[in-house]
Design a protein around this motif. Structure first.
Motif, PDB file in Angstrom:
ATOM      1  N   PHE A 297      16.153  38.847  -9.074  1.00  0.00           N
ATOM      2  CA  PHE A 297      16.136  39.517 -10.370  1.00  0.00           C
ATOM      3  C   PHE A 297      14.751  39.397 -11.015  1.00  0.00           C
ATOM      4  O   PHE A 297      14.215  40.387 -11.537  1.00  0.00           O
ATOM      5  CB  PHE A 297      17.203  38.920 -11.283  1.00  0.00           C
ATOM      6  N   ILE A 298      14.185  38.210 -10.984  1.00  0.00           N
ATOM      7  CA  ILE A 298      12.843  38.015 -11.550  1.00  0.00           C
ATOM      8  C   ILE A 298      11.829  38.889 -10.823  1.00  0.00           C
ATOM      9  O   ILE A 298      10.940  39.495 -11.446  1.00  0.00           O
ATOM     10  CB  ILE A 298      12.425  36.533 -11.473  1.00  0.00           C
ATOM     11  N   GLU A 299      11.950  38.993  -9.507  1.00  0.00           N
ATOM     12  CA  GLU A 299      11.054  39.859  -8.741  1.00  0.00           C
ATOM     13  C   GLU A 299      11.171  41.304  -9.221  1.00  0.00           C
ATOM     14  O   GLU A 299      10.164  42.000  -9.383  1.00  0.00           O
ATOM     15  CB  GLU A 299      11.380  39.771  -7.253  1.00  0.00           C
ATOM     16  N   SER A 300      12.410  41.764  -9.461  1.00  0.00           N
ATOM     17  CA  SER A 300      12.613  43.134  -9.931  1.00  0.00           C
ATOM     18  C   SER A 300      11.960  43.360 -11.288  1.00  0.00           C
ATOM     19  O   SER A 300      11.368  44.413 -11.542  1.00  0.00           O
ATOM     20  CB  SER A 300      14.120  43.430 -10.020  1.00  0.00           C
ATOM     21  N   VAL A 301      12.062  42.357 -12.174  1.00  0.00           N
ATOM     22  CA  VAL A 301      11.465  42.491 -13.503  1.00  0.00           C
ATOM     23  C   VAL A 301       9.949  42.538 -13.405  1.00  0.00           C
ATOM     24  O   VAL A 301       9.290  43.359 -14.065  1.00  0.00           O
ATOM     25  CB  VAL A 301      11.916  41.333 -14.419  1.00  0.00           C
ATOM     26  N   ILE A 302       9.365  41.672 -12.576  1.00  0.00           N
ATOM     27  CA  ILE A 302       7.909  41.661 -12.415  1.00  0.00           C
ATOM     28  C   ILE A 302       7.420  42.995 -11.859  1.00  0.00           C
ATOM     29  O   ILE A 302       6.405  43.543 -12.278  1.00  0.00           O
ATOM     30  CB  ILE A 302       7.475  40.502 -11.499  1.00  0.00           C
ATOM     31  N   LEU A 303       8.183  43.541 -10.897  1.00  0.00           N
ATOM     32  CA  LEU A 303       7.821  44.832 -10.312  1.00  0.00           C
ATOM     33  C   LEU A 303       8.181  46.002 -11.220  1.00  0.00           C
ATOM     34  O   LEU A 303       7.819  47.139 -10.944  1.00  0.00           O
ATOM     35  CB  LEU A 303       8.542  45.002  -8.958  1.00  0.00           C
ATOM     36  N   ARG A 304       8.905  45.700 -12.276  1.00  0.00           N
ATOM     37  CA  ARG A 304       9.394  46.711 -13.220  1.00  0.00           C
ATOM     38  C   ARG A 304      10.252  47.762 -12.534  1.00  0.00           C
ATOM     39  O   ARG A 304      10.193  48.969 -12.840  1.00  0.00           O
ATOM     40  CB  ARG A 304       8.227  47.341 -13.989  1.00  0.00           C
ATOM     41  N   ILE A 305      11.069  47.262 -11.635  1.00  0.00           N
ATOM     42  CA  ILE A 305      12.096  48.101 -11.025  1.00  0.00           C
ATOM     43  C   ILE A 305      13.232  48.243 -12.039  1.00  0.00           C
ATOM     44  O   ILE A 305      13.635  47.263 -12.663  1.00  0.00           O
ATOM     45  CB  ILE A 305      12.617  47.456  -9.726  1.00  0.00           C
ATOM     46  N   PRO A 306      13.775  49.444 -12.260  1.00  0.00           N
ATOM     47  CA  PRO A 306      14.841  49.615 -13.255  1.00  0.00           C
ATOM     48  C   PRO A 306      16.025  48.684 -12.992  1.00  0.00           C
ATOM     49  O   PRO A 306      16.495  48.559 -11.856  1.00  0.00           O
ATOM     50  CB  PRO A 306      15.245  51.088 -13.085  1.00  0.00           C
ATOM     51  N   ILE A 307      16.468  48.004 -14.045  1.00  0.00           N
ATOM     52  CA  ILE A 307      17.626  47.113 -13.950  1.00  0.00           C
ATOM     53  C   ILE A 307      18.671  47.593 -14.937  1.00  0.00           C
ATOM     54  O   ILE A 307      18.363  48.340 -15.874  1.00  0.00           O
ATOM     55  CB  ILE A 307      17.230  45.654 -14.264  1.00  0.00           C
TER      56      ILE A 307
ATOM     57  N   ALA B 205      12.371  27.371  -9.267  1.00  0.00           N
ATOM     58  CA  ALA B 205      11.238  28.023  -8.599  1.00  0.00           C
ATOM     59  C   ALA B 205      11.752  29.235  -7.839  1.00  0.00           C
ATOM     60  O   ALA B 205      12.910  29.276  -7.407  1.00  0.00           O
ATOM     61  CB  ALA B 205      10.556  27.047  -7.642  1.00  0.00           C
ATOM     62  N   LEU B 206      10.926  30.231  -7.684  1.00  0.00           N
ATOM     63  CA  LEU B 206      11.316  31.448  -6.982  1.00  0.00           C
ATOM     64  C   LEU B 206      11.600  31.164  -5.516  1.00  0.00           C
ATOM     65  O   LEU B 206      10.839  30.473  -4.836  1.00  0.00           O
ATOM     66  CB  LEU B 206      10.208  32.496  -7.096  1.00  0.00           C
ATOM     67  N   GLY B 207      12.710  31.702  -5.036  1.00  0.00           N
ATOM     68  CA  GLY B 207      13.043  31.562  -3.625  1.00  0.00           C
ATOM     69  C   GLY B 207      12.331  32.625  -2.804  1.00  0.00           C
ATOM     70  O   GLY B 207      11.388  33.276  -3.275  1.00  0.00           O
ATOM     71  N   ALA B 208      12.797  32.830  -1.581  1.00  0.00           N
ATOM     72  CA  ALA B 208      12.186  33.832  -0.704  1.00  0.00           C
ATOM     73  C   ALA B 208      12.342  35.219  -1.319  1.00  0.00           C
ATOM     74  O   ALA B 208      13.447  35.624  -1.675  1.00  0.00           O
ATOM     75  CB  ALA B 208      12.837  33.782   0.671  1.00  0.00           C
ATOM     76  N   LEU B 209      11.230  35.933  -1.467  1.00  0.00           N
ATOM     77  CA  LEU B 209      11.236  37.253  -2.086  1.00  0.00           C
ATOM     78  C   LEU B 209      10.963  38.331  -1.048  1.00  0.00           C
ATOM     79  O   LEU B 209      10.354  38.077  -0.004  1.00  0.00           O
ATOM     80  CB  LEU B 209      10.180  37.314  -3.193  1.00  0.00           C
ATOM     81  N   ASP B 210      11.413  39.550  -1.340  1.00  0.00           N
ATOM     82  CA  ASP B 210      11.262  40.651  -0.391  1.00  0.00           C
ATOM     83  C   ASP B 210       9.848  41.223  -0.393  1.00  0.00           C
ATOM     84  O   ASP B 210       9.232  41.410   0.664  1.00  0.00           O
ATOM     85  CB  ASP B 210      12.261  41.768  -0.704  1.00  0.00           C
ATOM     86  N   ARG B 211       9.309  41.492  -1.578  1.00  0.00           N
ATOM     87  CA  ARG B 211       8.009  42.167  -1.665  1.00  0.00           C
ATOM     88  C   ARG B 211       6.905  41.273  -2.220  1.00  0.00           C
ATOM     89  O   ARG B 211       5.734  41.537  -1.987  1.00  0.00           O
ATOM     90  CB  ARG B 211       8.155  43.424  -2.529  1.00  0.00           C
ATOM     91  N   LEU B 212       7.285  40.256  -2.973  1.00  0.00           N
ATOM     92  CA  LEU B 212       6.281  39.386  -3.581  1.00  0.00           C
ATOM     93  C   LEU B 212       6.363  37.991  -2.972  1.00  0.00           C
ATOM     94  O   LEU B 212       6.430  36.991  -3.678  1.00  0.00           O
ATOM     95  CB  LEU B 212       6.493  39.319  -5.105  1.00  0.00           C
ATOM     96  N   ASP B 213       6.333  37.937  -1.625  1.00  0.00           N
ATOM     97  CA  ASP B 213       6.470  36.637  -0.954  1.00  0.00           C
ATOM     98  C   ASP B 213       5.329  35.688  -1.314  1.00  0.00           C
ATOM     99  O   ASP B 213       5.453  34.476  -1.183  1.00  0.00           O
ATOM    100  CB  ASP B 213       6.556  36.812   0.558  1.00  0.00           C
ATOM    101  N   VAL B 214       4.236  36.237  -1.844  1.00  0.00           N
ATOM    102  CA  VAL B 214       3.113  35.393  -2.248  1.00  0.00           C
ATOM    103  C   VAL B 214       3.501  34.490  -3.424  1.00  0.00           C
ATOM    104  O   VAL B 214       2.863  33.459  -3.669  1.00  0.00           O
ATOM    105  CB  VAL B 214       1.896  36.271  -2.626  1.00  0.00           C
TER     106      VAL B 214
END
Length: 339
Positions: free
Chosen positions: A74-84, A117-126
């Protein structure tokens, strides 16, 4: 029973009646649409209603159930500004009660407070393995400045409408049982009566089998609610069982006296004792296992209660075959069992 003796089925409502019901329901929910930045949601949020905060979670909402991994996505989606999905709020004297979206708001607050802490992410693995405080300031600002679409229900919105909206919007995790929502949202002496009656040993003995998909305690509370409401107001029911029950629980919580509470408790006990003594398995159809049909419970329990009101010294002839045979009662039961 002959066809001539069969009860007439109710006439289908007219087009005008159906339109009136739909339009009235549409008018009950008034709201404005706005966008709140994440920073505002985090800063104004408080976990409990009694805590001083402009945004809070009501008692009928359940605790956070998302895993850390789900929260990370969810945090990844917000950072990417993917519509939620938007959040729904209710204006309570200037404060905002979360009707739907508590999982999302709690996740934002937890992350901003470095609680995971953020777990494994799909697009922002960094960013994997990092907490909020470890993110570059540019990403922190972008996260906090991200707008979250919000619907704010007007303070004049009917209480039962607000609860119904929560039921319809609540799609994550296990859906709450109607009785669970009432238990959290409609506190008062009438609700206390429901909880007390549902926990009595004799009622538990009369209702041994509850659907596996339902919580037994909550289902018994639902049955008692129906008994107490329908035994006094069944002739007023037209449509929408949930709204009908909710409205009467809300009203009764406000006006019921201690004397009336004692009287209703005594009537419930008397009714259950009569059923236990004369037809203890009547809530279940003969030869069929499975869960207790609500409509059958209503017919037997409320019918017995009304009969005892008319004849307090009522006696039973011992023949309960009509409760289990292929009578008109049984045929009508077949039509309603899905509820």
């Amino acid at each position: 029973m002959s066809d001539e003796d069969s009860p007439e089925l109710p006439l289908h409502p007219s087009d005008d009646e159906m339109i009136e019901v739909v339009e009235e329901a549409r008018r009950e929910a008034r709201y404005v649409v706005t966008d709140y930045p994440v920073e505002l949601l985090v800063r104004k949020f408080r976990e409990e209603p009694e805590q001083e905060g402009d945004i809070y979670i009501p008692e009928y909402q359940r605790t956070l159930r998302w895993s850390d991994q789900s929260q990370s996505y969810f945090i990844e989606s917000v950072i990417l500004r993917i519509p939620i999905p938007p959040i729904f709020l209710y204006d309570v004297k200037g404060r905002l009660e979360i009707v739907d979206g508590s999982q999302r708001v709690r996740t934002l607050v937890r992350f901003a407070n470095d609680e995971f802490a953020l777990g494994a992410l799909d697009r922002l693995d960094v960013l994997t393995g990092l907490k909020y405080s470890q993110l570059p300031s540019t990403i922190q600002k972008r996260l906090f400045n991200t707008p979250i679409r919000s619907f704010v229900l007007d303070e004049g919105t009917d209480e039962s409408t607000r609860i119904e909206l929560f039921r319809r919007l609540n799609t994550t995790g296990k859906t709450l049982h109607d009785a669970e929502i009432r238990k959290g949202a409609f506190r008062g002496p009438f609700l206390d009566l429901i909880l007390e009656c549902a926990a009595t040993p004799i009622f538990k003995e009369l209702t041994p089998r509850i659907a596996k998909s339902a919580d037994p305690e909550s289902e018994r509370q639902e049955l008692v609610t129906r008994f107490l409401v329908y035994s006094d107001h069944y002739s007023q029911f037209k449509h929408d069982v949930r709204r009908f029950l909710d409205s009467h629980v809300i009203k009764s919580n406000r006006i019921i006296s201690e004397t009336k509470v004692q009287a209703k408790r005594a009537e419930f006990d008397k009714t259950m004792q009569f059923i236990h003594a004369n037809y203890p398995s009547a809530f279940y159809r003969a030869g069929k296992g499975g869960a207790l049909p609500r409509v059958r419970f209503e017919a037997v329990a409320v019918g017995t209660c009304l009969a005892l009101r008319k004849k307090p010294n009522l006696t039973f002839n011992g023949n309960s075959d009509w409760l289990f045979g292929e009578s008109q009662f049984g045929k009508l039961q077949d039509l309603h069992d899905p509820d």
